[in-house]
Design an enzyme around this catalytic site. Sequence first.
Site, PDB file in Angstrom:
ATOM      1  N   GLU A  54       0.851  -1.196   0.000  1.00  7.41           N
ATOM      2  CA  GLU A  54       0.000   0.000   0.000  1.00  7.41           C
ATOM      3  C   GLU A  54       0.884   1.242   0.000  1.00  7.41           C
ATOM      4  O   GLU A  54       1.999   1.229   0.551  1.00  7.41           O
ATOM      5  CB  GLU A  54      -0.893  -0.021   1.255  1.00  7.41           C
ATOM      6  N   ASN A 200     -12.538  -1.341  -1.104  1.00 11.05           N
ATOM      7  CA  ASN A 200     -11.830  -1.933   0.034  1.00 11.05           C
ATOM      8  C   ASN A 200     -12.498  -1.464   1.316  1.00 11.05           C
ATOM      9  O   ASN A 200     -12.765  -0.265   1.479  1.00 11.05           O
ATOM     10  CB  ASN A 200     -10.367  -1.464   0.028  1.00 11.05           C
ATOM     11  N   GLU A 201     -12.776  -2.398   2.207  1.00  9.45           N
ATOM     12  CA  GLU A 201     -13.396  -2.054   3.490  1.00  9.45           C
ATOM     13  C   GLU A 201     -14.486  -0.992   3.302  1.00  9.45           C
ATOM     14  O   GLU A 201     -14.448   0.081   3.900  1.00  9.45           O
ATOM     15  CB  GLU A 201     -12.338  -1.607   4.517  1.00  9.45           C
ATOM     16  N   TYR A 263      -6.946  -9.116  11.346  1.00 10.95           N
ATOM     17  CA  TYR A 263      -5.721  -8.669  12.015  1.00 10.95           C
ATOM     18  C   TYR A 263      -5.645  -9.247  13.417  1.00 10.95           C
ATOM     19  O   TYR A 263      -6.676  -9.410  14.095  1.00 10.95           O
ATOM     20  CB  TYR A 263      -5.664  -7.136  12.059  1.00 10.95           C
ATOM     21  N   GLU A 319      -6.172  -9.298   3.518  1.00  8.48           N
ATOM     22  CA  GLU A 319      -5.319  -8.620   4.502  1.00  8.48           C
ATOM     23  C   GLU A 319      -5.308  -9.486   5.743  1.00  8.48           C
ATOM     24  O   GLU A 319      -6.368  -9.763   6.320  1.00  8.48           O
ATOM     25  CB  GLU A 319      -5.850  -7.224   4.855  1.00  8.48           C
ATOM     26  N   GLN A 366       2.009  -6.122   5.707  1.00  3.31           N
ATOM     27  CA  GLN A 366       2.226  -5.776   4.322  1.00  3.31           C
ATOM     28  C   GLN A 366       3.639  -6.201   3.936  1.00  3.31           C
ATOM     29  O   GLN A 366       4.446  -6.488   4.812  1.00  3.31           O
ATOM     30  CB  GLN A 366       2.019  -4.285   4.120  1.00  3.31           C
TER      31      GLN A 366
END
Length: 510
Positions: A54, A200-201, A263, A319, A366
């Site tokens: 990103e 995204n999201e 996450y 992710e 990432q």
Amino acid sequence: MTPTRLLRTFATFVAAAVLPLCASAAEPVQVRLDVTQQPAGPRIEPAVYGHFTEHLGRVIYDGLWVGPESPVPNTRGWRNDVVSALRQLGVPVIRWPGGCFADDYDWRDGIGDPAKRPVRINKWWGGLENNRVGTHEFMDLAEMLGAEVYLAANMGSMPPRAMAEWLEYMTEGRKTTLTEERRRNGRDKPWTIKYTGIGNESWGCGGNMRPEYQSDLHNQYATFLRASTLRAASGEGGTSDHLVEVLMEHSGKHMDAFTLHYYTLPGDWTTKGEALGFNADAWAKVLKTAMGIETRIDVVSRIMDKHDKDKRIALYVDEWGTWYDTPAGASALWQQNSLRDAMVAALSFNAFHRHTERVKMANVAQMVNALQSPVLTEGPRMVLTPTYYAFDLYKPFRGATPLQAKLETPRFRTGDIELPAVEASVARAEDGSTQLALVNLDPQRPARVTTNLKGDARGRVLTAAAMDAHNTFDKPQTVVPTPYAARAGAQGLVLELPPKSIVVVSVGKP
Ligand code: AHR
């Protein structure tokens, strides 16, 4: 009940019955693994070993890109040391340019003469974006790495036409005004964009949408795409089963994949916790949370099953990774990476292997210098993290077929948290060998794993003296894999696992 679920249920049952709390620290816990030759699911897609980059902190600029004029050795701007380490690892797919950044990105800012590209505010991650790395530069990196591209396209702040035109610019072979512009910008041959993420999201940084609104928007954007590409709908990242229901019901026929973000934090979103210097409680908390990815995959898959009985739609965990507090003065989302992070990676890979019927891609967050990075850089220096080595150990699983197995393991307790001592994944590789990954989660006790496997085992082990052992620019070899071997006796193969270790071996390779 599937065989893999049987495996997990059985492991829990044994745990409840046997908690060897009185054994000495040096005495190994006894674990039993029985492997059958029956497939437990479709093959493990290499793309589950994918990456995410990103425009954030020092991921792209500094981490990957230094520019053609930099004294740091580079190829057309991309650092040679990092590219070479990633080529060595093998990068099946890279997602770019975000994350949250993607829904505030205008692709036109990143084409044409670099000197004339606009400077924009990086709304989500701070600082300014000079657009020096745009479409042509990124695709050059992907080609150098031999990676498929997963484009994260803007649904949050640009019209559907912008997404459609970006894809036409990149992938169309015929002569159109956009492809002629691409040619003037130095690229004749169209690129292939295998995957496109539509937003995204969308429930958060991607536009704070209700699922119902997002679903309509998804259908609209998907309708106007001008490319042959797999369409991924922006999915779930918290606990919203409703979002999964709505998207699957109303947008299922306009998507090829649905996405999940997961996450792992030792704390909460206010105080996330430390990357280093943690105690056994935080070790256990992180591993337990990391294993929760499987529960989330299970729940999301069950909802998907209701609406997509043939399992046409894939689940991309696009992710995943650990997220700690960023140290003062560090670039956005920078964090160190320890043996604990390698354990998180191994546990995540094992979970992906158990869900190959849906999980066809996963992208660690990432790639460089942010969150659970395989690679860290500082000026001209680079270091490979324990997470890099976890990816490296698991390479033989790419394309392999998971096998049914039954694991009987005791459990151990740290504070309020109980965990299985050992976690496992077994697969049949394309060369006919059996690949076995064993994770000893216990930071104190070794484990002895007896199996019904007949061949000798050779491979590597990743472990270290401290739970937070990590590699630095000055000491880059603190956590690196070392050779591992075990012989099969009359009763079968027995493997000795050091505490807090990952062992990946090939058994009976011809
Ligand atoms: O990976 C960092 C951020 O986490 C991404 O931009 C976003 O999609 C997620 O919330």
